[in-house]
Design an enzyme around this catalytic site. Structure first.
Site, PDB file in Angstrom:
ATOM      1  N   LEU A   2       0.830  -1.198   0.000  1.00 34.39           N
ATOM      2  CA  LEU A   2       0.000   0.000   0.000  1.00 34.39           C
ATOM      3  C   LEU A   2       0.866   1.251   0.000  1.00 34.39           C
ATOM      4  O   LEU A   2       1.838   1.343   0.760  1.00 34.39           O
ATOM      5  CB  LEU A   2      -0.908   0.010   1.239  1.00 34.39           C
ATOM      6  CG  LEU A   2      -2.112  -0.942   1.201  1.00 34.39           C
ATOM      7  CD1 LEU A   2      -2.716  -1.083   2.591  1.00 34.39           C
ATOM      8  CD2 LEU A   2      -3.148  -0.440   0.219  1.00 34.39           C
ATOM      9  N   CYS A  83      -2.956  -9.452   3.462  1.00 31.21           N
ATOM     10  CA  CYS A  83      -2.503  -8.217   4.105  1.00 31.21           C
ATOM     11  C   CYS A  83      -3.009  -8.148   5.546  1.00 31.21           C
ATOM     12  O   CYS A  83      -4.208  -8.308   5.796  1.00 31.21           O
ATOM     13  CB  CYS A  83      -2.989  -7.006   3.323  1.00 31.21           C
ATOM     14  SG  CYS A  83      -2.428  -5.429   4.000  1.00 31.21           S
ATOM     15  N   GLY A 217       8.470  -8.547  -3.033  1.00 32.30           N
ATOM     16  CA  GLY A 217       7.876  -7.241  -2.789  1.00 32.30           C
ATOM     17  C   GLY A 217       8.879  -6.183  -2.408  1.00 32.30           C
ATOM     18  O   GLY A 217       9.420  -5.479  -3.250  1.00 32.30           O
TER      19      GLY A 217
END
Length: 314
Positions: A2, A83, A217
């Site tokens: 995010l 998440c 990531g």
């Protein structure tokens, strides 16, 4: 990821690798369907292949969000069931959905029925007091029953109470072995692994173990050249030369100009470039220079790149 993998970030990463599948930051179905936040779907044609990552728990709403993503041209629609952030928990989506695999299956089935674009899911191996040996198969069973064929598993549990999102990425132990056992148990699924992977060497080792894919990531964000710069050659087997960071820095001018033309601040785009020279001579100069001109112009950025080229020549 995010607030990290926005369109500017993805355009940068695409210049490093032509073949890696890129993901958006998580977008909630409520924001798209009820909030009218269609600007969150914006991406540039050169980002392909790119996947839209959705968060939500209402099958009807997720189906509508899937159609919206498909209509603007995303190559994949991914449901996030991994998440652990507080705002995700309060909205009853993300990792908390590991507790309700039947609902996940309903959501995935609705999304799959909404368009011809491939629907995938990303999950954890379990949450809180769940036993991963039971929780992960339950999620995979639900995904398989919904017609899903590709799953990415973050090989850690998520503790929704007691650990911060950052701690949830680091403290719960990794269990690649459990995820590897799922490859044999679910041969009809394509299973990729995520979590704790920081280098291409590690990615290659996991692929050699039989995983169908590897998702990286934060390492790809903080050390993008190390992770993505040689990925086309080493992972995808192409003869494309490894990315040259100096050439990339110059090429990024186009992204800077487009961002500023939309009314953005320079730091809003260059924050994604800070790690381009990580581990190389000139990395500190690059980071400091970008950080010291948050409200700069495209000419300021060009001057920085010119100075970088002079330092390289010296």
């Amino acid at each position: 990821m995010l607030d990290w993998t926005d369109s500017n970030c993805r355009q940068f990463h695409r210049r490093l690798s032509q073949h890696a599948l890129l993901y958006t930051e998580m977008v909630t179905s409520a924001a798209l369907v009820r909030g009218g936040a269609t600007h969150l779907l914006r991406f540039e044609p050169d980002e392909h292949p790119v996947a839209l990552q959705l968060g939500g728990s209402d099958p009807t709403e997720l189906a509508q969000a899937t159609r919206m993503g498909a209509d603007v041209g995303y190559d994949e629609i991914n449901l996030n069931v991994g998440c652990p952030s507080d705002r995700v928990q309060s909205g009853c989506f993300g990792a908390v959905l590991m507790k309700t695999p039947e609902l996940v299956g309903e959501c995935l089935a609705a999304m799959k029925a909404a368009s011809d674009v491939e629907v995938t899911v990303k999950c954890r191996i379990g949450v809180d007091d769940q036993h991963p040996e039971e929780a992960l198969p339950a999620l995979l069973d639900a995904a398989r029953a919904a017609g899903i064929r590709r799953v990415t598993v973050h090989a850690r549990k998520a503790w929704l109470q007691g650990l911060s999102p950052k701690e949830n990425r680091e403290i719960p132990p990794l269990d690649y072995d459990l995820v590897a056992r799922m490859i044999a148990a679910y041969p009809e699924l394509s299973i990729s692994v995520n979590g704790g992977i920081a280098t291409l060497d590690e990615a290659e080792a996991l692929l050699a173990r039989g995983f169908d894919g590897v998702m990286i990531g934060r390492a790809a964000y903080h050390t993008p050249l190390d992770v993505l710069g040689a990925a086309d050659r080493r992972i995808f087997g192409t003869d494309r030369p490894d990315a040259d960071p100096f050439e990339i820095a110059e090429d990024l001018t186009a992204i800077v100009e487009a961002h500023l033309a939309r009314g953005g601040r320079l730091i809003g785009v260059t924050r994604h470039f800070l790690g381009l020279f990580a581990g190389m001579t000139g990395a500190r100069f690059w980071r400091r220079a970008l950080s010291e001109m948050p409200n700069g112009t495209a000419d300021d950025y060009r001057a920085l790149v010119a100075g970088l080229m002079e330092r390289r020549a010296a």
